[in-house]
Design a protein around this motif. Structure first.
Motif, PDB file in Angstrom:
ATOM      1  N   THR A 135     109.319-100.060 -62.873  1.00  0.00           N
ATOM      2  CA  THR A 135     110.747-100.232 -62.490  1.00  0.00           C
ATOM      3  C   THR A 135     111.323 -98.977 -62.122  1.00  0.00           C
ATOM      4  O   THR A 135     112.259 -98.706 -61.446  1.00  0.00           O
ATOM      5  CB  THR A 135     111.102-101.105 -63.603  1.00  0.00           C
ATOM      6  OG1 THR A 135     110.752-102.362 -63.455  1.00  0.00           O
ATOM      7  CG2 THR A 135     112.696-101.324 -63.248  1.00  0.00           C
ATOM      8  N   LYS A 137     110.448 -96.951 -59.002  1.00  0.00           N
ATOM      9  CA  LYS A 137     111.119 -97.461 -57.937  1.00  0.00           C
ATOM     10  C   LYS A 137     112.496 -97.028 -57.823  1.00  0.00           C
ATOM     11  O   LYS A 137     112.912 -96.685 -56.745  1.00  0.00           O
ATOM     12  CB  LYS A 137     111.207 -99.095 -58.063  1.00  0.00           C
ATOM     13  CG  LYS A 137     111.592 -99.615 -56.834  1.00  0.00           C
ATOM     14  CD  LYS A 137     111.444-101.246 -56.902  1.00  0.00           C
ATOM     15  CE  LYS A 137     111.749-101.903 -55.711  1.00  0.00           C
ATOM     16  NZ  LYS A 137     113.233-101.811 -55.348  1.00  0.00           N
ATOM     17  N   SER A 153     105.320-102.738 -66.418  1.00  0.00           N
ATOM     18  CA  SER A 153     107.071-103.053 -66.008  1.00  0.00           C
ATOM     19  C   SER A 153     107.893-102.267 -66.000  1.00  0.00           C
ATOM     20  O   SER A 153     108.670-101.905 -65.239  1.00  0.00           O
ATOM     21  CB  SER A 153     107.032-104.697 -66.531  1.00  0.00           C
ATOM     22  OG  SER A 153     108.548-105.050 -66.163  1.00  0.00           O
TER      23      SER A 153
END
Length: 218
Positions: free
Chosen positions: A94, A97, A90
């Motif tokens: 993240t 991205k 995660s």
């Protein structure tokens, strides 16, 4: 619905004597808090240089609870490690991205990806041991498989960025070049993280990173 607080002006509430010892009730963790506490403690235990395999008995002792209490929140020890892997996935993806959204240069994206993964490991030593597999020895095989998939995804993101970079400089074989360069970059990431873990967290992954990234960009 929350209960109304007591009326502190009520005459029935009398102050305790000055010499009385008031024992505060033990605060019970809120739902989910104990689960997070278990994962944080496991990660902290993994940060100890040269630490042996973390057992549920040692983890329970560190938390001052019974082993049975651990299993009220996790079905198995493997599930605890999966919780750490989920945090790694995660956190890192993240950030990746955000890189793809903010960086327009393919090579800049690739360099940032390498830096982000290494910096994450540097700031989370216990997680580094999970990432490189040291903490997963003798654990469930699916944990190692999942971590391998994590690095496969990193390599895929690098290939995409590096293909864009190769096309921008007019390469006639952008896919071939991107595949080879992405493989080298992932090996560099893994090598730096392995060295960090096996040096007792003394050799930082970010050591001379800018110079190294320039060499990888050639």
């Amino acid at each position: 619905m929350h209960a109304s607080p007591p009326d502190l002006t009520d005459s029935s509430l009398q102050a305790a004597p000055a010499d009385a010892v008031v024992v505060a009730p033990r605060k019970r963790p809120r739902p989910g808090e104990r689960r997070v506490q278990i994962l944080q403690t496991l990660a902290t235990m993994l940060e100890q240089p040269g630490s042996e395999r973390v057992t549920t008995a040692a983890l329970a002792a560190k938390l001052e609870v019974s082993e049975a209490a651990l299993y009220r929140h996790f079905a198995s020890k493997a599930q605890m490690f999966e919780g750490l892997i989920e945090f790694i996935e995660s956190s890192v993806f993240t950030l990746l991205k955000q890189i793809s959204e903010r960086e327009t240069s393919g090579m800049a994206q690739a360099q940032r990806i390498v830096a982000v993964v290494l910096q994450f490991g540097e700031r989370n030593p216990g997680m580094t041991r999970v990432m490189v597999g040291d903490a997963l020895v003798f654990e469930n095989e699916r944990l190692t498989t999942r971590m391998n998939q994590f690095f496969d995804r990193i390599e895929s993101a690098l290939r995409q960025s590096l293909r864009t970079a190769a096309e921008a400089r007019g390469s006639t074989t952008p896919t071939v070049e991107a595949n080879a360069q992405a493989s080298v970059m992932v090996c560099f990431i893994l090598g730096r993280l392995q060295r960090y873990a096996r040096s007792g967290f003394k050799r930082l992954p970010s050591e001379q990173l800018e110079a190294a990234l320039r060499m990888l960009a050639v």
